[in-house]
Design a protein around this motif. Structure first.
Motif, PDB file in Angstrom:
ATOM      1  N   SER A 129      -9.168 -84.418  58.906  1.00 36.52           N
ATOM      2  CA  SER A 129      -9.937 -84.918  60.044  1.00 36.52           C
ATOM      3  C   SER A 129     -11.219 -84.124  60.281  1.00 36.52           C
ATOM      4  O   SER A 129     -12.090 -84.561  61.023  1.00 36.52           O
ATOM      5  N   VAL A 130     -11.303 -82.939  59.657  1.00 35.40           N
ATOM      6  CA  VAL A 130     -12.496 -82.099  59.798  1.00 35.40           C
ATOM      7  C   VAL A 130     -13.270 -82.183  58.486  1.00 35.40           C
ATOM      8  O   VAL A 130     -12.795 -81.723  57.452  1.00 35.40           O
ATOM      9  N   PRO A 131     -14.453 -82.795  58.498  1.00 35.62           N
ATOM     10  CA  PRO A 131     -15.242 -82.879  57.271  1.00 35.62           C
ATOM     11  C   PRO A 131     -15.517 -81.481  56.703  1.00 35.62           C
ATOM     12  O   PRO A 131     -15.834 -80.548  57.446  1.00 35.62           O
ATOM     13  N   ASN A 132     -15.369 -81.335  55.389  1.00 36.01           N
ATOM     14  CA  ASN A 132     -15.522 -80.030  54.739  1.00 36.01           C
ATOM     15  C   ASN A 132     -16.850 -79.357  55.054  1.00 36.01           C
ATOM     16  O   ASN A 132     -16.914 -78.135  55.171  1.00 36.01           O
ATOM     17  N   GLU A 133     -17.907 -80.144  55.190  1.00 37.05           N
ATOM     18  CA  GLU A 133     -19.214 -79.547  55.470  1.00 37.05           C
ATOM     19  C   GLU A 133     -19.273 -78.908  56.861  1.00 37.05           C
ATOM     20  O   GLU A 133     -20.185 -78.146  57.162  1.00 37.05           O
TER      21      GLU A 133
END
Length: 183
Positions: free
Chosen positions: A22-26
């Motif tokens: 749910s947390v974009p890697n960027e």
């Protein structure tokens, strides 16, 4: 203190942030930075608003779960920040905050109360969240009126707190601080 909190955020951020789809890697690093900053700033704001009793209860080893008012407030604040700054859904932001806040605070308090943990101590936490000298200034200003001048030198300072916690002075403050810091 922010460095110690940041280290704990990294320690617990693997599952809650980095491996969380749910947390974009960027955004992983920025979410971790936001988490650390939110904890420290949130605690400072609570002191500024007069929520010292809640924080004292937390430092004294109170429940570090969603029912704790400090944990609840910090979780809500972080969740809102993550949604606003990184576009996380309400559920994703709540999950991250709900995982990180209790884990980081629990570890921070545990390490601060462990004399074998260099770099972590309760006085550093109090100084960091007290906004520097503001909390100590208030104690110094009014402390003499309440019998807090343990060594009777005309000022209330860290020496009085040390005497009270060690029990060398006895009295009301010694009893309160001993309970607060588990001595």
């Amino acid at each position: 203190m922010l460095d110690q909190i940041s280290e704990l955020v990294k320690q617990f951020g693997g599952d809650a942030i980095v491996r969380n789809p749910s947390v974009p890697n960027e955004h992983n690093e920025a979410v971790m930075n936001e988490t650390g900053n939110s904890i420290l700033l949130g605690l400072q704001n609570m002191v500024a608003q007069g929520n010292v009793n809640d924080i004292a209860g937390l430092l004294n080893g109170g429940n570090i779960d969603a029912s704790n008012p400090v944990v609840k407030q910090l979780t809500e604040q972080l969740s809102g920040n993550l949604g606003q700054k990184f576009g996380l859904s309400s559920n994703a932001a709540s999950d991250v905050a709900g995982n990180m806040i209790p884990n980081v605070l629990g570890s921070l308090i545990g390490k601060a109360n462990d004399p074998n943990q260099p770099g972590f101590n309760v006085s550093d936490i109090v100084n960091s969240i007290g906004g520097g000298s503001g909390l100590m200034d208030a104690i110094t200003k009014y402390g003499g009126q309440f019998g807090l001048d343990q060594n009777r030198d005309g000022k209330v300072d860290i020496n009085d707190a040390t005497a009270a916690v060690s029990g060398k002075s006895g009295g009301f403050l010694s009893g309160i601080l001993s309970k607060l810091f588990g001595k």
